[in-house]
Scaffold this active site. Structure first.
Site, short mmCIF file in Angstrom:
data_model
loop_
_atom_site.label_atom_id
_atom_site.label_comp_id
_atom_site.label_asym_id
_atom_site.label_seq_id
_atom_site.Cartn_x
_atom_site.Cartn_y
_atom_site.Cartn_z
N LYS A 78 1.85 6.16 2.19
CA LYS A 78 0.28 5.75 1.98
C LYS A 78 -0.51 6.62 1.53
O LYS A 78 -0.27 7.71 1.68
CB LYS A 78 0.03 5.31 3.53
N SER A 152 -4.67 -0.76 8.28
CA SER A 152 -4.92 -0.31 6.81
C SER A 152 -3.80 0.16 6.01
O SER A 152 -4.03 0.21 4.76
CB SER A 152 -5.74 1.00 6.90
N SER A 176 -2.81 0.15 12.75
CA SER A 176 -2.54 -0.20 11.11
C SER A 176 -0.87 0.17 10.69
O SER A 176 -0.55 -0.26 9.62
CB SER A 176 -3.35 1.21 10.37
#
Length: 600
Positions: A78, A152, A176
């Site tokens: 990420k 996210s 997330s």
């Protein structure tokens, strides 16, 4: 060439065992199939960056393959987690910087042989559970592009669900690492806070962040987290595992569930949940409805109280550049400025009170089980209600880090419309391994395809690695299941592993004048295999368990029939002079049964 899409860790290992020298060609071919036109990817390794990772690993693998358990396994990171020499953007172009060092978790995974293929898209500054708050574009659901992927950690979940990498890293503050797992039919492990170092991670809420792991199977997620985790002195919020939690979950766990779950009128989500409850019962679990109010009250605190000011601190000066931020993200983060220090202390007191209630409730169960998300929405619907619908997604996730809990998101029965749903197991801090042991059983029972690959689960599942935080103890008498002293194990979170036998070089005696009656086990030149039970006891509880063992018994090392050596009960030879030898019965239960039959 064999398709490597959707490979599990075991399949990657098998591939390289056949031809380790193929690592370069294999991963270069994989890289050639990836493109930043895919909104899930923000940055991809260059061929030179790929070779720079592979070359030293190949030399090390030739010398000692066992030293690189993740050799050649491609993974995604990420883009709020640093990879040395690569940009980190947190999905905000104006914020982007070149990372000088790998995040500690990334460095540990690379040291184990894993290869970073690219950085993935996210809700800007990890603020959102939707996957569409990014200037680089929304990441669509891998099953139906009209729907959100969840955020996210949207990009990490997407590339993993499509089998483009072996595993991926996300982060999880409010869900997330779990909501995208549910929406894309993959496993999302949200570790106990402080287990995986946050060094090299752009904070969202530093007190409540953790790196998370996406994988196609529970065992893969656990193996990755186990390698990536561990105490890091450079992270002020890193902490060591106190070695108090159980190693596994019982075969018939007690699960709490919300008494009156909400689904925001989503009948299909509710139907998937009801199917999941039936499947849970089929595993042997018992389900116990609880009042979910404290959990919901704590969940509301994360975005509707002073805790949002943590995000304001994390964004810093970028808050003064609203044109360079997603407008929804800017609005959320800017709201933190309205709270005072007094508000913050009041919020902390409330958090502590609610957490105490939650911890008390969970202490009565093996875990809480919740729908990972109560509903799902399309990308178009999110444009109409970006805040309200995002808040709905966090109903069963927002409270977890505030209450210092571990969590594991698992694929579950699909909705009637063909979209994935999922369940999440929630337990106290450091119960991650226990959750994973049940998660394995659940995933095998469900037998769902892996992510969005359409591939079936592997026929043979990997076992979790042996735990250095637990002691395996062989018990032979009064500590056996159902026996008078078994509580000395169970009250210390010891878990039954198996019934087995010692090597055929032991002799067993019924000791005289012991209450409750106890046997004595001693190694001899000739003997017989004696039935024992193996229990895993938390390392920190082992000493107090041993302290309760009276003379003439003690703990030594026993050899099992299969050659394993484990800790186990032994007896001082002097105590055997007036004991009755019962070796011929092969075990304490057999002796007791014979005595009861004789008395009758």
């Amino acid at each position: 060439m064999t398709s490597i899409t959707g490979f599990t860790l075991q399949q990657w290992q098998q591939l390289y065992q056949q031809d380790a020298e193929a690592i370069g060609v294999t991963l270069e071919n994989l890289l050639a199939t990836l493109s930043t036109d895919d909104t899930a990817w923000l940055y991809l390794a260059t061929p030179a960056q790929l070779r720079a990772q592979i070359t030293p690993l190949l030399a090390a693998y030739r010398e000692d393959p066992a030293s690189l358990p993740l050799f050649g396994v491609p993974f995604a990171v990420k883009d709020n987690i640093d990879v040395a020499g690569w940009p980190t953007s947190a999905a905000c172009p104006a914020f982007t910087y070149q990372a000088e060092n790998d995040a500690v978790a990334v460095a540990r995974l690379k040291a184990a042989g894993a290869i970073v293929m690219g950085k993935t898209n996210l809700d800007q500054y990890a603020t959102g559970l939707v996957g569409c708050r990014s200037p680089f574009g929304a990441v669509p659901n891998t099953f139906d592009a009209a729907y959100v992927s969840g955020g996210s950690s949207s990009g990490s979940a997407s590339v993993l669900a499509r089998g483009l990498v072996g595993f991926s890293l996300g982060t999880d503050t409010a869900g997330s690492g779990r909501v995208p797992a549910a929406f894309n039919n993959v496993v999302g492990l949200k570790p106990t806070k402080g287990w995986l170092s946050a060094s090299g991670v752009v904070p969202a809420c530093r007190l409540n962040d953790t790196i998370s792991v996406f994988a196609l199977t529970v065992e893969d997620a656990w193996i990755v987290a186990d390698i990536a985790g561990g105490y890091d002195a450079s992270d002020a919020y890193s902490r060591s595992n106190p070695a108090l939690a159980p190693a596994a979950m019982s075969v018939a766990p007690r699960f709490a569930i919300p008494a009156t779950p909400t689904f925001f009128d989503d009948r299909q989500a509710e139907g998937a949940w009801e199917t999941a409850l039936s499947a849970l019962r089929a595993t042997g679990a018992s389900l116990h409805p609880i009042d979910f109010t404290p959990f919901q009250q704590l969940a509301d605190q994360l975005y509707y109280g002073p805790w949002v000011a943590e995000r304001t601190v994390a964004v810093g000066d970028m808050l003064q550049q609203p044109d360079n931020m997603d407008p929804v993200v800017h609005g959320i983060v800017a709201s933190g400025e309205q709270y005072s220090a007094v508000d913050t202390f009041k919020a902390e007191y409330l958090r502590a009170e609610l957490t105490r209630q939650i911890q008390h409730t969970l202490s009565q169960f093996d875990a809480l089980v919740v729908p990972t998300s109560p509903t799902i929405h399309t990308l178009e619907e999110m444009k109409q209600e970006p805040v309200r619908y995002n808040s709905q997604f966090g109903t069963y996730t927002n409270f977890t880090n505030l209450a210092d809990l571990s969590a594991l998101a698992l694929p579950g029965p699909f909705r009637a419309d063909g979209l994935p749903a999922g369940i999440t197991l929630v337990a106290p801090a450091w119960h991650d391994r226990a959750l994973a042991t049940f998660g394995q059983r659940w995933q095998q029972q469900q037998a769902l395809t892996l992510g969005a690959t359409g591939k079936a689960q592997p026929a043979h599942h990997l076992s979790l690695p042996d735990s250095a935080l637990h002691v395996r103890v062989a018990v032979v008498g009064a500590h056996l299941s159902g026996m008078p002293l078994n509580h000395q194990l169970t009250t210390r979170h010891a878990v039954l592993v198996e019934e087995t036998q010692t090597a055929a070089c032991y002799r067993l005696w019924a000791l005289a004048n012991t209450q409750p009656p106890k046997p004595g086990l001693a190694k001899a030149g000739s003997g017989k295999a004696i039935t024992v039970e193996l229990w895993d006891i938390p390392l920190a509880r082992f000493g107090e368990f041993v302290a309760e063992i009276p003379a003439p018994l003690g703990i030594g090392t026993l050899t099992l029939a299969d050659g394993r050596a484990v800790k186990g009960f032994i007896c001082e030879p002097a105590a055997l002079s007036d004991a009755t030898e019962i070796t011929e019965f092969g075990g304490w239960r057999n002796w007791l049964t014979r005595k009861e039959t004789t008395h009758v």
